[in-house]
Design a protein around this motif. Structure first.
Motif, PDB file in Angstrom:
ATOM      1  N   VAL A  27       0.851  -1.194   0.000  1.00 13.16           N
ATOM      2  CA  VAL A  27       0.000   0.000   0.000  1.00 13.16           C
ATOM      3  C   VAL A  27       0.889   1.247   0.000  1.00 13.16           C
ATOM      4  N   ILE A  28       1.897   1.216   0.886  1.00 10.61           N
ATOM      5  CA  ILE A  28       2.801   2.378   0.975  1.00 10.61           C
ATOM      6  C   ILE A  28       3.473   2.605  -0.368  1.00 10.61           C
ATOM      7  N   LYS A  29       3.901   1.526  -0.985  1.00 10.13           N
ATOM      8  CA  LYS A  29       4.589   1.646  -2.276  1.00 10.13           C
ATOM      9  C   LYS A  29       3.683   2.346  -3.300  1.00 10.13           C
ATOM     10  N   GLU A  30       2.446   1.917  -3.388  1.00  9.81           N
ATOM     11  CA  GLU A  30       1.540   2.516  -4.367  1.00  9.81           C
ATOM     12  C   GLU A  30       1.322   4.002  -4.084  1.00  9.81           C
ATOM     13  N   LEU A  31       1.143   4.347  -2.797  1.00  5.88           N
ATOM     14  CA  LEU A  31       0.878   5.747  -2.453  1.00  5.88           C
ATOM     15  C   LEU A  31       2.097   6.624  -2.740  1.00  5.88           C
ATOM     16  N   ALA A  38       3.226  12.564  -9.114  1.00  6.36           N
ATOM     17  CA  ALA A  38       2.639  13.908  -9.017  1.00  6.36           C
ATOM     18  C   ALA A  38       3.721  14.974  -8.859  1.00  6.36           C
ATOM     19  N   LYS A  39       4.983  14.582  -9.103  1.00  2.00           N
ATOM     20  CA  LYS A  39       6.135  15.504  -9.104  1.00  2.00           C
ATOM     21  C   LYS A  39       6.399  16.156  -7.742  1.00  2.00           C
ATOM     22  N   ALA A  40       6.166  15.408  -6.691  1.00  2.00           N
ATOM     23  CA  ALA A  40       6.407  15.948  -5.353  1.00  2.00           C
ATOM     24  C   ALA A  40       7.899  16.161  -5.134  1.00  2.00           C
ATOM     25  N   LYS A  41       8.233  17.146  -4.288  1.00  2.00           N
ATOM     26  CA  LYS A  41       9.631  17.398  -3.907  1.00  2.00           C
ATOM     27  C   LYS A  41       9.890  16.871  -2.500  1.00  2.00           C
ATOM     28  N   HIS A  42       8.804  16.793  -1.709  1.00  2.00           N
ATOM     29  CA  HIS A  42       8.905  16.266  -0.337  1.00  2.00           C
ATOM     30  C   HIS A  42       7.825  15.218  -0.139  1.00  2.00           C
ATOM     31  N   ILE A  43       8.210  14.073   0.388  1.00  2.00           N
ATOM     32  CA  ILE A  43       7.218  13.024   0.651  1.00  2.00           C
ATOM     33  C   ILE A  43       7.421  12.519   2.082  1.00  2.00           C
ATOM     34  N   THR A  44       6.349  12.561   2.859  1.00  2.00           N
ATOM     35  CA  THR A  44       6.445  12.079   4.248  1.00  2.00           C
ATOM     36  C   THR A  44       5.553  10.852   4.414  1.00  2.00           C
ATOM     37  N   ILE A  45       6.142   9.805   4.955  1.00  2.00           N
ATOM     38  CA  ILE A  45       5.389   8.567   5.169  1.00  2.00           C
ATOM     39  C   ILE A  45       5.270   8.370   6.673  1.00  2.00           C
ATOM     40  N   ASP A  46       4.046   8.262   7.118  1.00  2.00           N
ATOM     41  CA  ASP A  46       3.788   8.150   8.548  1.00  2.00           C
ATOM     42  C   ASP A  46       3.109   6.804   8.776  1.00  2.00           C
ATOM     43  N   ILE A  55      -1.580   4.437   7.842  1.00  2.00           N
ATOM     44  CA  ILE A  55      -0.596   4.721   6.790  1.00  2.00           C
ATOM     45  C   ILE A  55      -0.989   6.093   6.265  1.00  2.00           C
ATOM     46  N   ARG A  56      -0.058   7.032   6.328  1.00  2.00           N
ATOM     47  CA  ARG A  56      -0.389   8.378   5.862  1.00  2.00           C
ATOM     48  C   ARG A  56       0.764   8.834   4.979  1.00  2.00           C
ATOM     49  N   VAL A  57       0.464   9.154   3.729  1.00  2.00           N
ATOM     50  CA  VAL A  57       1.512   9.616   2.821  1.00  2.00           C
ATOM     51  C   VAL A  57       1.158  11.027   2.371  1.00  2.00           C
ATOM     52  N   GLU A  58       2.062  11.952   2.655  1.00  2.00           N
ATOM     53  CA  GLU A  58       1.802  13.360   2.347  1.00  2.00           C
ATOM     54  C   GLU A  58       2.799  13.812   1.294  1.00  2.00           C
ATOM     55  N   ASP A  59       2.294  14.537   0.274  1.00  2.00           N
ATOM     56  CA  ASP A  59       3.224  15.054  -0.728  1.00  2.00           C
ATOM     57  C   ASP A  59       2.897  16.491  -1.080  1.00  2.00           C
ATOM     58  N   ASP A  60       3.862  17.163  -1.727  1.00  2.00           N
ATOM     59  CA  ASP A  60       3.627  18.538  -2.188  1.00  2.00           C
ATOM     60  C   ASP A  60       3.622  18.573  -3.716  1.00  2.00           C
ATOM     61  N   THR A 142      -1.122  16.425  -1.852  1.00  2.00           N
ATOM     62  CA  THR A 142      -2.095  15.380  -1.534  1.00  2.00           C
ATOM     63  C   THR A 142      -1.685  14.645  -0.261  1.00  2.00           C
ATOM     64  N   ILE A 143      -2.685  14.298   0.531  1.00  2.00           N
ATOM     65  CA  ILE A 143      -2.429  13.428   1.688  1.00  2.00           C
ATOM     66  C   ILE A 143      -3.392  12.251   1.564  1.00  2.00           C
ATOM     67  N   VAL A 144      -2.870  11.066   1.599  1.00  2.00           N
ATOM     68  CA  VAL A 144      -3.755   9.898   1.640  1.00  2.00           C
ATOM     69  C   VAL A 144      -3.573   9.264   3.010  1.00  2.00           C
ATOM     70  N   GLU A 145      -4.688   9.100   3.711  1.00  2.00           N
ATOM     71  CA  GLU A 145      -4.620   8.623   5.094  1.00  2.00           C
ATOM     72  C   GLU A 145      -5.458   7.357   5.203  1.00  2.00           C
ATOM     73  N   ILE A 146      -4.804   6.256   5.527  1.00  2.00           N
ATOM     74  CA  ILE A 146      -5.534   4.989   5.582  1.00  2.00           C
ATOM     75  C   ILE A 146      -5.575   4.492   7.019  1.00  2.00           C
ATOM     76  N   THR A 147      -6.799   4.282   7.500  1.00  2.00           N
ATOM     77  CA  THR A 147      -6.921   3.678   8.831  1.00  2.00           C
ATOM     78  C   THR A 147      -7.626   2.349   8.599  1.00  2.00           C
ATOM     79  N   GLN A 148      -7.428   1.429   9.482  1.00  2.00           N
ATOM     80  CA  GLN A 148      -8.112   0.127   9.398  1.00  2.00           C
ATOM     81  C   GLN A 148      -7.898  -0.582   8.060  1.00  2.00           C
TER      82      GLN A 148
END
Ligand SMILES: Nc1ncnc2c1ncn2[C@@H]1O[C@H](COP(=O)(O)OP(=O)(O)OP(=O)(O)O)[C@@H](O)[C@H]1O
Ligand SMILES: [Mg+2]
Length: 549
Positions: A27-31, A38-46, A55-60, A142-148
């Motif tokens: 899942v993390i890999k896909e996000l 999406a040409k992000a310069k910063h990507i944070t994986i939580d 699993i929360r992946v945030e990009d700019d 974009t932030i994709v936040e997956i719970t459960q």
């Protein structure tokens, strides 16, 4: 009545999810791939609880508009590939338009997104069904936040690997992602603690330092090469830094992390003779190739690729690696410059009565002048000079000497055959002898004449004790070239014929051995990659005695 019915979208997505997202790291890999596309310069994986609670992946990156947001979780909806031509020259990491649909079907998720032109929105999704879309104030990205995750697929949830293993997978994936894009800054947060982050400086050596530590970066060298339009950037670690798995060997094709057995093997064969068996180097291999010459669509998680002309590429990589290692990387021992006349005359004297290596020229004086003190444990010679102490592994040293002796003597273009009056008897098992009878013409091409009685003729250089083994080498790999045969034979012969540990040798023999080693091209490693000599300088000793710090 018809029994066949079209399945619901939700069910189809869940089935597809089985292939694309089996584990949290998928899942993390896909996000993260979406964020990179999406040409992000910063990507944070939580990540919390190895991805199972969050699993929360945030990009700019470029973000999504309000219209695109609901489409993003629809199967076969993508902004990346629109026609067959696009599919044949894929420039993005994603192209199937199924990852978010699959993930959404097996989790509860929220997507927050804002594009340049539109305002921010948040969309809430439960088992693939959109529950709500609201305004949300945020910066572009974009932030994709997956719970459960997997809450509605209890069987998958149950089969999750141990959390320790899961954490390992996630960290490994993070490394691969970060290594694939030196220009993007990545951060991995595990249960609210930063595990690692990269600066996105674009400098791969700095990236290596950030991810693996300075000790890796300082012994890694960059080599670039090109064949036709395919460019390669190799970061080759010194053979002295090696590990027991291939997990420090990474290949990237067009900025995509891939597993490619052929490329990995060609890199390893470039390191041949410098690493012990089952030890692997630190290597990053970045390949940039015309997208039309690669097929990514052969694996559900896009981990494997097929390249056009793989064998040419593999050969080129092998040669590049081997040439580089031959020309630059020196072992960790500190060789000393020889200025001393006394040493050269001594060397020549040793050379004259050498029975191990009969060469009358000293190719290069590489080993420092050093004087014999004694033997340690029946295996190591102890030597000294004004620099400090040297330990020489007698077995490894003699392996190197014999290896190069056979390598030099065995002229593959001009193998002289000798005929025996009485056949040399077989020591191979019956099955192998039968095999030899079937392969007489193959054996003949290596200058062996054989019959059921034994070996009648063979290359002159090969010693009697090694004859059966030489035949075995040819039969075991019937595609061997003469030069590969020579290579294998010299490795095996050097090992068999060398001094075994705890077999005492005299001072005189040891000094001969050092002189012979000195005449070798690669005196500091045995053919299997182990060091032959290690040095402990006076400075090292003084440090140990705490005279200096
Ligand atoms: N982080 C993101 N930033 C901007 N757009 C995104 C992001 N994530 C997803 N999208 C949009 O959602 C679409 C669907 O994403 P999804 O991952 O399902 O498919 P894909 O990336 O096109 O193909 P694949 O299934 O091969 O990953 C993408 O094509 C993209 O337009
Ligand atoms: Mg995708």
């Amino acid at each position: 009545m018809a029994n066949i019915k079209l399945m619901s979208n939700q069910l189809a997505n869940m089935i597809a999810a089985g292939e694309v997202v089996e584990q949290p790291q998928h899942v993390i890999k896909e996000l993260v791939e979406n964020a990179m596309d999406a040409k992000a310069k910063h990507i944070t994986i939580d990540v919390k609880d190895e991805g199972l609670s969050l699993i929360r992946v945030e990009d700019d990156g470029i973000g999504m508009s309000e219209e695109d947001l609901p489409l993003s979780i629809q199967r076969h909806a993508t902004s990346k590939v629109f026609n067959i031509e696009d599919l044949q020259s894929i420039q993005t990491l994603g192209f199937r338009g199924e990852a978010l649909a699959a993930i959404a079907s097996v989790s509860k998720l929220k997507i927050f997104s804002k594009s340049k032109e539109t305002s921010g929105k948040v969309m809430e999704v439960d088992s693939g069904e959109i529950k709500s879309i609201h305004d949300y104030a945020m910066n572009q990205g974009t932030i994709v936040e997956i719970t459960q995750l997997f809450f509605n697929t209890p069987a998958r949830f149950k089969f999750m690997k141990s959390s320790f293993q899961q954490q390992k997978y996630i960290r490994q994936l993070f490394m691969e992602m970060a290594l694939s894009r030196p220009t993007i800054s990545f951060q991995l947060i595990e249960n609210d603690k930063i595990y690692k982050q990269t600066s996105g400086s674009g400098d791969t050596l700095l990236l290596i330092e950030e991810l693996f530590g300075k000790q890796y970066a300082t012994v890694t060298q960059k080599v670039t090469t090109q064949i036709a339009h395919t460019k390669m950037e190799l970061f080759l670690g010194s053979p002295d830094i090696n590990v027991s798995t291939k997990s420090y060997m990474h290949t990237f094709v067009n900025q995509r992390y891939v597993k490619h057995y052929g490329i990995q093997e060609s890199i390893l064969s470039g390191y041949d003779g410098r690493l012990m068996t089952k030890r692997y180097p630190f290597v990053l291999c970045y390949i940039t190739i015309d997208p039309q010459r690669i097929d990514i669509n052969i694996h559900p998680q896009k981990l494997h690729v097929k390249l056009t002309n793989e064998s040419v590429l593999a050969y080129h990589i092998r040669e590049t690696v081997a040439n580089h290692l031959n020309s630059t990387i020196r072992p960790l021992v500190r060789p000393m410059q020889i200025k001393d006349d006394q040493y050269s005359s001594q060397t020549l004297e040793f050379e004259e009565n050498l029975d191990i290596y009969e060469s009358n020229e000293v190719k290069q004086t590489k080993i420092p002048t050093m004087y014999y003190i004694g033997m340690l444990g029946g295996t190591y010679g102890i030597f000294q000079n004004h620099e400090g102490l040297f330990l020489v592994d007698a077995h490894a040293a003699q392996e190197r000497v014999r290896y190069e002796y056979y390598q030099d003597k065995f002229d593959i273009k001009n193998v002289t055959q000798i005929q025996r009056i009485v056949a040399f008897p077989w020591t191979l098992d019956n099955e192998m002898i039968e095999d030899a009878m079937k392969q007489t013409s193959l054996l003949k091409s290596f200058q062996f004449d054989v019959s059921k009685e034994g070996i009648h003729a063979h290359p002159q250089l090969i010693k009697e004790v090694d004859l059966n083994h030489a035949v075995e080498i040819i039969l075991n790999d019937q595609t061997l070239s003469m030069s590969q045969f020579k290579d294998q034979l010299s490795k095996d012969m050097s090992c068999k014929g060398s001094i075994k540990a705890n077999q005492r040798i005299s001072q005189h023999e040891f000094e001969h051995l050092i002189a012979s080693l000195n005449a070798c091209d690669e005196p500091y490693h045995c053919p299997h990659g182990r060091p032959t000599i290690i040095q402990v300088t006076y400075q090292d000793i003084e440090k140990m005695f705490k005279r200096i710090v």
